[in-house]
Design an enzyme around this catalytic site. Sequence first.
Site, PDB file in Angstrom:
ATOM      1  CD  GLU A 135      -3.003  -0.668  -0.026  1.00 17.54           C
ATOM      2  OE1 GLU A 135      -3.971   0.088   0.174  1.00 17.54           O
ATOM      3  OE2 GLU A 135      -2.759  -1.166  -1.146  1.00 17.54           O
TER       4      GLU A 135
ATOM      5  CB  THR B  71      -5.331   6.434  -4.258  1.00 17.32           C
ATOM      6  OG1 THR B  71      -6.259   5.484  -4.794  1.00 17.32           O
ATOM      7  CG2 THR B  71      -5.308   6.300  -2.743  1.00 17.32           C
TER       8      THR B  71
END
Length: 331
Positions: free
Chosen positions: A153, A206
């Site tokens: 991530e 994102t």
Amino acid sequence: MNDQLEQIKAQSKIAPPTGGRGDSSVSVFAPATVANVVCGFDVLGFAVDAPGDEVVMRVTGKPGITISKITGDNGRLPMDPAKNTVSVSVKHYLESIGRTDLGLDIELHKKMPIGSGLGSSSASTVAGLFAAKTLLNDQRDVAQLLPFAMKGEEMACGHGHADNVAPALMGGFVLIRSYEPLDVVRLPHPKDLWCAIVFPDVDVPTREARQIIRNKINMKDAVTQWGNVAGLVSGLFMNDIDLIGRSMKDVLVEPVRSMLIPGFYQMRQMAMELGAVSFGISGSGPSVFAFTKDEQTAHAVIQKLQAFLSGMKIHSESYVSTVNDTGPRVL
């Protein structure tokens, strides 16, 4: 972040597995996830049945990790093992258990849209880690893989948050009580809670979606948010879907991120008028989701929202699911 992960690894007392499965390859599916759950920015998330990603992993005769194939990404994802979230996470995992002698080849099959706000990178990363764990016959709890999934991530969006990878890995509904030290709690949930997801085909990266969030907030807003998070968690424990619904309000992140999603507030009104108990943004968006008390209402919400988006000349995809308590699975 790196120091924290090293500390987690050391505390986990990870030892090399005693052997392998005896298999030379494995195929694993890992699910999409809904992060934040409206009011729980970076601390709440849950897994859904569909969509998800698939990783096929094979043992090779040469030490190191290779990526031989990626499908479904339209050429957007790197084949370089040093730059792909799946291979980077698996590399950290192999180093932690002293198996850098092992050779692994990865095929990544993207079965879900990239940049959807549904944890695309998380699903891929978790599928890869679970495949490696399976091939090595590593019997430890899957939660031990979480620090390595967070590494993926960190590479994908610049921040090693766990609200996607934790539910993808552990299944169900999860709360990240703390990041330092990492403390993840699996929460109960009503079995008749349905989720309707619509992914509008608009671009909301994102990294950019995180950058527009305020760094400072008013105490009044903080108190409101704390009450809503506590109410949501209480509703999950009490099987009180109405309490869950009225707690899912966000005064911190949604007012900013909703501007990036065309027709967000119109879609929320439509969903609520059809009987949804809540409506919000999935992760950083642009996907939106609604909780409903039954499958029929979930399908009605999706039909209405997709028709609305189609009228705006926006293509969309949709999914209906209960909360997925399984997490990754061998196919």
